[in-house]
Design an enzyme around this catalytic site. Structure first.
Site, short mmCIF file in Angstrom:
data_model
loop_
_atom_site.label_atom_id
_atom_site.label_comp_id
_atom_site.label_asym_id
_atom_site.label_seq_id
_atom_site.Cartn_x
_atom_site.Cartn_y
_atom_site.Cartn_z
N SER A 147 0.79 -1.14 0.06
CA SER A 147 -0.06 -0.17 0.06
C SER A 147 0.74 1.30 -0.24
O SER A 147 1.73 1.61 0.65
CB SER A 147 -0.93 0.02 1.32
N GLY A 148 0.43 2.07 -0.92
CA GLY A 148 1.23 3.48 -0.90
C GLY A 148 2.58 3.22 -2.16
O GLY A 148 3.33 4.12 -2.21
N THR A 152 -2.40 2.07 -7.78
CA THR A 152 -3.20 2.24 -8.35
C THR A 152 -3.04 3.56 -9.48
O THR A 152 -3.55 3.73 -10.80
CB THR A 152 -4.29 3.17 -7.42
N SER A 200 -5.19 4.53 -0.47
CA SER A 200 -5.08 3.03 -0.47
C SER A 200 -6.11 2.25 -0.92
O SER A 200 -7.39 2.17 -0.52
CB SER A 200 -4.71 2.50 1.20
N GLU A 423 1.85 -8.45 2.59
CA GLU A 423 1.75 -7.61 3.67
C GLU A 423 2.33 -8.15 4.79
O GLU A 423 2.04 -9.23 5.26
CB GLU A 423 0.17 -7.18 3.98
#
Length: 1040
Positions: A147-148, A152, A200, A423
């Protein structure tokens, strides 16, 4: 002296910068190229000490993680965020805007070989697109990272690239707009602010972009995976709920919020205050709301659908504010305000209260719940409503992107997989377990496809393939997904078994079943050192990317993901059409227990693997440089952690197991041919022989390279570096020769320019002389234009004739009715008249030739009708446009004879009788339903009388001495002009038709005489008058 310069742009690409006069040049005369040319990727190797290498495969110490990260650091400091590992793109989030995504950059990468330009997301997008077009095989781009890291944004850039560079039409533009506008909608409903990322993605997304045979995007399809529904009811400190809640509250109009019962304050809602972070400086919820509303319209949502969608969002917020009181064993709602709001936005019926919390509403208690159960039921309902609405939203977007074609499958596909990366948090639960299982499967697929592509290339080039040793993570995938023995099967069994099952009993069962597995550890099974860092409620998996501890608390509840049956019944009774689609009544009648969350995720992941295996993959690995989202900061510890969990070193090791560098013969020879006298300046033989000659001259050792069928393979980067350095030195001497040659050419060009300028001047002088002579002759001819033809006026007269004839050619009459004709000059008056007559004769001949026999007969009848009735009878003009037909009966008595329905008026009393008038070759026959009533021979017909008004009454006069006849015949026809014309033609009595004004006398038989009086009036009326006459009143249609 001309100087050549090279410029390093932000992508790391070396291009030629223009000089003062528009020429391209580089420092120290490195290279000569044309305008806008992209120097090849190897050009950047000369600056490798400062900006690193563009492909990690060219790292000399490729097994060193430190060397890998140092290369990333060098490029990151120079704003070079993209680097390759072979065909895999590694992207580092810069946390700032770089000017590398303009239309000019898109054009620079469009249709260019993958390695001819510096690494970029556009290069991956274009390579997939060209492979799809040329090879006819579907492609997919897999984007992963934590995430980050920018996943996207990477998928957005790819969509924007296709939207700009692909062919377009009005329909295609609509699809492009919907593809692009689906992003803000999905981000609003599926993204949230977390500790690591302000935007996120809390779900996995696979999007198919469909292209037609022209290469234009014509449709799409989205599949979503594992939405983080728990975020609806709970957020960690410093995090937010999904964006849409805040966008609605901040950006919604006052009337909308009043209708939904909402306040413009997120602190008023329990589901929005758990993370204590209602506002974020980097997010403008008000402007984002406008973007989302516009996007919903572009995608094709109706106003009613938007209203019902927002009703659901508001109902989730109201649902979170429902509070309970009462005894522990029987909870009740302390305030009915929220229930009123829920009923107001039409989400739930009045049954909602007692079904959910066991409150008595003059009905028996249906489901008594304690305080904890009531809260859990409320949260479960909120999660179910939001999760199913999100699925409905994705399906709605898919419907708007559907490719409507008659063919079942006549399109190609590029897939985009934007999915969570590996993760590892301080506290890892069920969600991290599913996410990391997904990444294990993707890593397994990635290694298999990478090895396969390498092996296929080696075999295609005829080079021996040497097996590569690598860690096969199938053992970990089996540990998770194996039937009956895997962790998911054990979890499902524990969820389904009767008795007192809990998270700890699940952990105990894991220890009993898979406790001996080499990649599984619990506190009970671990050694003393490991127990210090593990809780008693945790188990550890040794993933391909490292060790992860999972806390089992909540595993069973999250895997069950159950909703009470009576809550489903209530939702099926909702007035909201979206909710009734989300909660299907068939669910209630289905006795089968729904699959658990883990099983559903496992099945969807298996389908995803099938999709990806059927396509040619490309990979984008995204890296986050720091946790503080600061531009320019490079956190080595964090990046080392991601390099490990993304499996980049394993990927590099597989790619470098054979040869580090490979290029087609023509590319390699074109770049380095100047290093060998035998290949410079041109090589005319076979390409492979030219490359072989070149590498022998450069002193390559046999173990350093291999010659394939169409490519050269170089094993060590140092060999390529030495070649590139030699080329750099060679460029200096080449530039000196070019400059000397340019000086000589400049001197010669001056002489050539002077000679050419003289030629141009002489040509201009000659054209001016010719123009002056023409003007002089024209003026003199105009002066002598009225004289006989002579040398002075012949040019002018010829021009006038020519002009008239050319004008006539362009303006000839179009048809026989067109009487226009250009006015001729005096000298051509007689010739013009001959031409006009010839033209008219030709048009008449052409027109007559096209007339059919039927139409000719029609025209002949119309001419006779005109001769008889024109300007004499009122209703003649109305008959002109109507065609005459052979019969006016539905079923004619004789199919080959003219037949018309008429009304006959008796001689006594003038009573009307319906009859049929049949015209044969010799006589006119009056019949009644097929029975002959009267025959009038044409020879005996003395004449025909008709009035000048618009009526249809006429009289056939016959001799009074004829015993066969009983007197003159009085008839009426709705088509009197047509009827009388045909009688006149058949009887040859054209001149015996009398058109009378006022009255007509006729013989009634036995010497008696009758009179028909005609008077104008407002409407047609035929009746016997008081004076015994037949009175006919007819409207005047025409004034003669």
């Amino acid at each position: 002296m001309m100087e050549l310069k090279i410029q390093l742009i932000p992508t790391g690409e070396i291009i030629l910068s223009p000089g003062k006069n528009g020429e391209n040049h580089c420092h120290n005369c490195k290279v000569v190229a044309s305008d806008g040319v992209r120097a090849m990727m190897e050009s950047a190797l000369t600056a490798r000490d400062r900006v690193g290498v563009q492909d990690f495969v060219l790292l000399e110490n490729y097994t060193s993680e430190a060397a890998f990260i140092e290369n990333l650091r060098k490029r990151f400091k120079e704003n070079l965020i993209y680097t390759y590992i072979g065909s895999v793109l590694v992207s580092v989030n810069p946390y700032k805007d770089l000017e590398i995504y303009t239309k000019n950059h898109m054009e620079r990468y469009r249709g260019v070989n993958f390695y001819e330009v510096s690494p970029h997301i556009y290069a991956v997008a274009d390579n997939s697109y060209r492979s799809m077009r040329t090879e006819g095989k579907d492609q997919c781009i897999l984007i992963s990272g934590e995430s980050g890291a920018g996943k996207t944004e990477a998928s957005k850039k790819i969509l924007q690239y296709y939207a700009v560079t692909c062919p377009a039409s009005e329909q295609v533009q609509t699809v492009k707009d919907r593809l692009l506008q689906s992003n803000p909608v999905l981000e609003a409903f599926g993204n949230a602010k977390t500790l690591r990322n302000d935007n996120s993605s809390r779900f996995g997304k696979y999007m198919d972009i469909q292209f037609d045979f022209k290469g234009a995007p014509v449709g799409g399809h989205i599949i979503n995976y594992l939405l983080e529904k728990s975020r609806v009811v709970h957020q960690n400190h410093g995090e937010r709920n999904f964006h849409i809640f805040y966008q609605l509250i901040e950006g919604g109009e006052e009337d909308l919020l009043r209708h939904l019962g909402l306040e413009r304050n997120p602190q008023q809602y329990q589901y929005l205050i758990k993370g204590n972070c209602p506002k974020v400086s980097s997010i403008n919820d008000r402007s984002d709301w406008k973007v989302v509303r516009k996007a919903l319209t572009v995608i094709g949502f109706s106003e009613n659908e938007v209203e019902e969608l927002l009703n659901i969002i508001a109902s989730v917020l109201h649902l979170g504010n429902v509070q309970y009181g009462g005894e522990d064993s029987n909870a009740c709602i302390t305030s009915d305000i929220q229930i009123k709001y829920l009923a107001r936005v039409r989400q739930y019926s009045t049954l909602f209260c007692f079904v959910l919390w066991g409150q008595r509403l003059k009905v028996p208690l249906m489901s008594p719940l304690n305080l904890e159960q009531a809260s859990s039921a409320r949260d479960a309902l909120a999660k179910a409503v939001y999760g199913r609405t999100f699925t409905w939203l994705v399906n709605k977007i898919n419907a708007s992107l559907t490719y409507t074609s008659d063919s079942s499958k006549n399109y190609s596909v590029i897939g985009l997989l934007d999915i969570y990366g590996f993760e590892v948090f301080q506290h890892n639960s069920f969600e991290q377990f599913c996410i990391n299982y997904c990444n294990e499967k993707l890593q397994q697929l990635f290694i298999e496809l990478t090895l396969k592509s390498e092996q296929d290339e080696y075999e295609a080039e005829g080079i021996t393939w040497e097996p590569v040793q690598y860690f096969n993570n199938k053992i970990i995938c089996d540990l998770v997904e194996e039937k009956f023995k895997g962790i998911i099967s054990i979890l499902d069994e524990e969820c389904l078994r009767p008795g007192d099952a809990s998270d700890l009993t699940f952990l105990e069962k894991l220890e009993d079943t898979v406790g001996g597995h080499a990649h599984f550890v619990t506190h009970k099974l671990a050694d003393a050192k490991t127990r210090k860092v593990m809780g008693r409620d945790e188990f550890r998996l040794l993933h391909y990317a490292g060790e992860v501890n999972y806390n089992v608390n909540g595993f069973l509840d999250k895997n069950n993901d159950l909703l009470f049956r009576n809550l489903k019944e209530v939702m099926c009774m909702s007035e909201n059409k979206i909710l009734t689609q989300c909660f299907n009544r068939e669910e209630l009648s289905d006795k089968k227990r729904p699959d658990t969350a883990a099983t559903q995720f496992k099945a969807s992941l298996a389908k995803l693997m099938e999709i990806l295996m059927s396509k040619e993959p490309s990979y984008v690995r995204c890296i986050k440089p720091n946790d503080s989202k600061q531009s320019g900061r490079f956190d080595e510890v964090l990046i080392r952690h991601q390099v490990k969990y993304l499996g980049l070193m394993e990927n590099l090791r597989v790619r470098r197991a054979g040869f580090a560098y490979r290029r087609r013969y023509e590319v390699f020879l074109q770049r380095y041919k100047s290093l060998c006298p035998g290949t410079w300046p041109n090589w005319d033989g076979k390409l492979s022989d030219g490359v072989s000659t070149l590498v022998k001259h450069l002193g390559y050792k046999p173990e350093e390279y291999k010659m394939g069928r169409s490519k050269i393979f170089i094993r060590f980067p140092k060999t390529l570096f030495a070649t590139e350095d030699a080329l750099e030195t060679r460029k200096h001497s080449l530039a000196t020769k070019l400059q000397a040659g340019w000086k000589g050419y400049s001197q010669k060009s001056i002489a050539v320019q002077a000679w050419w300028r003289g030629i141009l001047a002489r040509r201009r002088a000659q054209r001016r002389r010719q123009a002056a002579n023409t003007i002089r002759r024209f003026i003199k001819g105009f002066i002598y234009r009225h004289k006989e033809r002579c040398p002075e006026n012949e040019y002018f007269l010829d021009y006038v004739r020519y002009s008239f004839l050319m004008n006539l050619c362009k303006n000839l009459p179009k048809n026989v009715l067109d009487k226009s004709w250009p006015t001729p000059p005096a000298a051509l008056t007689e010739a013009s008249e001959h031409l006009r007559k010839m033209c008219m004769q030709n048009m008449v001949w052409s027109y007559c030739k096209k007339i059919s026999p039927e139409w000719k007969h029609q025209m002949e009848q119309k001419m006779i009708a005109s001769e008889i009735f024109k300007d004499k009878k009122d209703n003649y003009p109305q008959s002109v446009p109507k065609l005459f037909v052979s019969t006016r009966l539905g079923k004619p008595l004789l199919t080959l004879q003219p037949t018309v329905p008429v009304t006959k008026y008796d001689r006594r009393g003038y009573k009307p009788r319906p009859r049929q008038l049949l015209l044969t070759a010799n006589s006119a026959v009056i019949a009644e339903e097929g029975k002959l009533k009267q025959r009038i021979d044409y020879g005996a017909l003395k004449g025909i009388s008709v009035s000048s008004l618009s009526d249809g009454v006429f009289v056939l006069h016959v001799p009074s001495e004829d015993n066969k006849q009983k007197g003159d015949v009085v008839l009426q026809s709705d088509h009197v002009i047509e009827t009388l014309t045909k009688i006149a033609i058949c009887a040859d009595k054209i001149n015996t038709i009398n058109i009378n004004q006022g009255s007509i006398k006729f013989t009634m038989g036995q010497g008696k005489e009758g009179i028909i009086d005609f008077t104008p009036g407002s409407e047609l009326l035929v009746a016997k008058a008081k004076n015994g006459h037949l009175s006919v009143t007819a409207p005047r249609l025409n004034s003669r």
